[in-house]
Design a protein around this motif. Structure first.
Motif, PDB file in Angstrom:
ATOM      1  N   ARG A  75     -17.492 -10.940  35.812  1.00 15.58           N
ATOM      2  CA  ARG A  75     -17.423 -12.080  36.721  1.00 15.58           C
ATOM      3  C   ARG A  75     -17.313 -13.414  35.990  1.00 15.58           C
ATOM      4  O   ARG A  75     -17.175 -14.465  36.633  1.00 15.58           O
ATOM      5  CB  ARG A  75     -18.652 -12.094  37.639  1.00 15.58           C
ATOM      6  CG  ARG A  75     -18.731 -10.883  38.554  1.00 15.58           C
ATOM      7  CD  ARG A  75     -19.990 -10.924  39.410  1.00 15.58           C
ATOM      8  NE  ARG A  75     -19.977 -12.029  40.362  1.00 15.58           N
ATOM      9  CZ  ARG A  75     -19.462 -11.955  41.596  1.00 15.58           C
ATOM     10  NH1 ARG A  75     -18.917 -10.827  42.024  1.00 15.58           N
ATOM     11  NH2 ARG A  75     -19.503 -13.008  42.402  1.00 15.58           N
TER      12      ARG A  75
ATOM     13  N   ARG B 170     -23.591 -17.080  42.901  1.00 16.43           N
ATOM     14  CA  ARG B 170     -23.469 -17.911  44.104  1.00 16.43           C
ATOM     15  C   ARG B 170     -24.381 -19.134  44.026  1.00 16.43           C
ATOM     16  O   ARG B 170     -23.966 -20.254  44.337  1.00 16.43           O
ATOM     17  CB  ARG B 170     -23.810 -17.093  45.354  1.00 16.43           C
ATOM     18  CG  ARG B 170     -22.717 -16.134  45.798  1.00 16.43           C
ATOM     19  CD  ARG B 170     -22.969 -15.661  47.221  1.00 16.43           C
ATOM     20  NE  ARG B 170     -24.259 -15.001  47.371  1.00 16.43           N
ATOM     21  CZ  ARG B 170     -24.447 -13.696  47.211  1.00 16.43           C
ATOM     22  NH1 ARG B 170     -23.418 -12.911  46.903  1.00 16.43           N
ATOM     23  NH2 ARG B 170     -25.642 -13.163  47.376  1.00 16.43           N
TER      24      ARG B 170
ATOM     25  N   THR C  10     -26.171  -5.388  40.758  1.00 15.67           N
ATOM     26  CA  THR C  10     -24.977  -6.035  41.304  1.00 15.67           C
ATOM     27  C   THR C  10     -25.360  -7.153  42.264  1.00 15.67           C
ATOM     28  O   THR C  10     -24.795  -8.257  42.227  1.00 15.67           O
ATOM     29  CB  THR C  10     -24.099  -4.996  42.025  1.00 15.67           C
ATOM     30  OG1 THR C  10     -23.663  -4.019  41.077  1.00 15.67           O
ATOM     31  CG2 THR C  10     -22.884  -5.656  42.665  1.00 15.67           C
TER      32      THR C  10
ATOM     33  N   HIS D 243     -21.129  -5.667  34.748  1.00 18.01           N
ATOM     34  CA  HIS D 243     -20.723  -6.295  36.009  1.00 18.01           C
ATOM     35  C   HIS D 243     -20.792  -7.817  35.876  1.00 18.01           C
ATOM     36  O   HIS D 243     -19.881  -8.530  36.327  1.00 18.01           O
ATOM     37  CB  HIS D 243     -21.614  -5.824  37.154  1.00 18.01           C
ATOM     38  CG  HIS D 243     -21.309  -6.503  38.458  1.00 18.01           C
ATOM     39  ND1 HIS D 243     -20.146  -6.271  39.154  1.00 18.01           N
ATOM     40  CD2 HIS D 243     -22.010  -7.432  39.173  1.00 18.01           C
ATOM     41  CE1 HIS D 243     -20.132  -7.022  40.259  1.00 18.01           C
ATOM     42  NE2 HIS D 243     -21.257  -7.724  40.284  1.00 18.01           N
TER      43      HIS D 243
ATOM     44  N   ARG E 275     -24.567 -11.174  41.624  1.00 15.92           N
ATOM     45  CA  ARG E 275     -23.761 -11.922  42.583  1.00 15.92           C
ATOM     46  C   ARG E 275     -24.546 -13.087  43.182  1.00 15.92           C
ATOM     47  O   ARG E 275     -24.012 -14.191  43.360  1.00 15.92           O
ATOM     48  CB  ARG E 275     -23.263 -10.982  43.677  1.00 15.92           C
ATOM     49  CG  ARG E 275     -22.228  -9.989  43.173  1.00 15.92           C
ATOM     50  CD  ARG E 275     -21.763  -9.039  44.262  1.00 15.92           C
ATOM     51  NE  ARG E 275     -20.732  -8.143  43.741  1.00 15.92           N
ATOM     52  CZ  ARG E 275     -20.192  -7.145  44.431  1.00 15.92           C
ATOM     53  NH1 ARG E 275     -20.608  -6.897  45.680  1.00 15.92           N
ATOM     54  NH2 ARG E 275     -19.256  -6.382  43.894  1.00 15.92           N
TER      55      ARG E 275
END
Length: 400
Positions: free
Chosen positions: A303, A271, A263, A299, A267
């Protein structure tokens, strides 16, 4: 321009349609048949297939393509064949008949050969001369508008496939070393595999369930997100929750440490990409070994919202990943491209995945979805793009 808000191209004539098709697909088609579906005065879907081999019955392929188009809630379509008349006329006729049988209006049926276009439906020599009408894509207002909006039409489909091909040379050597480091890092995180978990995702093998059988058929190229509303088992549903069957491979068996690390890596990658920064070799390698785990892959899937940055991220990861780790990033690229209406890019990404791992179940499901014209919006209710205008219906003329 954000790919979730595509430019609207004004299509008022057959010449405009011929100029627009490469930008709808992302490349200039050759030896192909293209169907552009419309609802009202907006393009909602475009799909491409290869011309049938000489002597092949065009009926089955035509009926399949017509059924795919009919699922898009369209009310009319234009058919464009690229190639010599001997190969184009039969498939264009068959698709036109199949579309009519589904209740769709065939607005026009065109052939494009050697820099000229012909209409099978126009009987007016003043606008559709028997010798065909020359066209110059570079001089078209449609092409200029597309380029101004940031849309690209590559020379051919091979050029599109090259955009997802593996990087070689020093990049490959650096990634091989970085991936070796990432595997050691993952092994330290998970600990040595037990007898019961040998061959599990923690051991570095694919977490996605495989399916017996030969290599699946290559998906047809398509663009445009409208379609039916089923969500295949194995895909993240609304809210990004995985639909992988309980007890299936990788369906919750990953150590908590792996899910936490995955995760965080996903992420961080999003970013960095959305700040315009490229991941370094160790970051890509770490991400690829973690994406082997279904929970991490899902996951990442949840996104993806169809931004250009999503496509850039997963294209870069796919091209730099080691050969045995391309399945997950390839599927994520395919979903990002499909979501933004770039069906042809999704198709070539899946071709690469399925050539390396024909049994990777998410790739098989995505392949089937593209072939059936299922909408990515079926996963979360988002609507699709609506572009362009349509042509007037034309009267039939004798076949040439």
């Amino acid at each position: 321009m954000n790919s979730t808000e595509p430019a609207r191209l004004s299509v008022r004539s057959p010449a405009d349609m011929v100029a627009a098709v490469p930008y709808l697909l992302g490349f200039h088609p050759a030896d192909s048949v293209v169907v552009v579906a419309v609802r009202g005065r907006r393009v909602v879907f475009a799909a491409r297939g290869d011309l049938p081999a000489p002597g092949t019955d065009p009926g089955p392929a035509a009926r399949h393509l017509a059924q795919v188009v009919a699922r898009q809630d369209a009310d009319a379509a234009t058919v464009v064949g690229y190639g010599p008349a001997a190969r184009v006329t039969g498939i264009v006729d068959a698709i036109g008949d199949a579309l009519t049988a589904t209740g769709l209006v065939v607005l026009d049926a065109l052939r494009v050969t050697d820099g000229r276009w012909w209409s099978y439906l126009c009987a007016e020599p003043s606008c559709c001369p028997p010798e065909g009408t020359p066209y110059d894509p570079a001089a078209s207002e449609v092409s200029a508008a597309a380029v101004f909006a940031g849309q690209v039409a590559l020379p051919d489909r091979a050029a599109l496939a090259a955009q997802v091909s593996p990087l070689d040379g020093p990049v490959r050597l650096a990634m091989r070393r970085a991936t070796a480091r990432a595997r050691l890092r993952l092994a330290a995180l998970t600990g040595p595999p037990s007898a019961s978990s040998a061959g599990s995702p923690a051991g570095g093998f694919p977490a996605d369930g495989s399916r017996a059988g030969g290599e699946p058929p290559v998906p047809a190229d398509g663009a445009g997100p409208e379609g039916e509303s089923s969500v295949p088992v194995g895909w993240p549903g609304p809210g990004g929750q995985s639909q992988v069957p309980a007890g299936g491979p990788g369906s919750g068996g990953e150590p908590r440490a792996v899910r936490t690390a995955g995760t965080a890596a996903v992420r961080a990658a999003f970013r960095r990409q959305r700040r315009g920064e490229r991941l370094d070799d160790d970051e890509v390698a770490w991400l690829t070994v973690l994406l082997v785990h279904v929970a991490v892959r899902d996951h990442a899937w949840s996104r993806i919202d169809g931004r250009d940055e999503d496509i850039s991220l997963w294209t870069d990861v796919l091209r730099r990943a080691e050969p045995d780790l391309i399945a997950a990033p390839g599927c994520l690229l395919a979903f990002a491209a499909w979501r933004s209406g770039h069906g042809a890019l999704a198709a070539v990404a899946l071709e690469r995945v399925l050539s390396a791992d024909p049994g990777y179940s998410l790739a098989v499901l995505l392949d089937e979805a593209l072939r059936r014209g299922v909408a990515p919006s079926a996963l979360d209710g988002r609507g699709g793009s609506n572009d362009g205008a349509v042509l007037r219906r034309r009267r039939r003329r004798p076949r040439r």
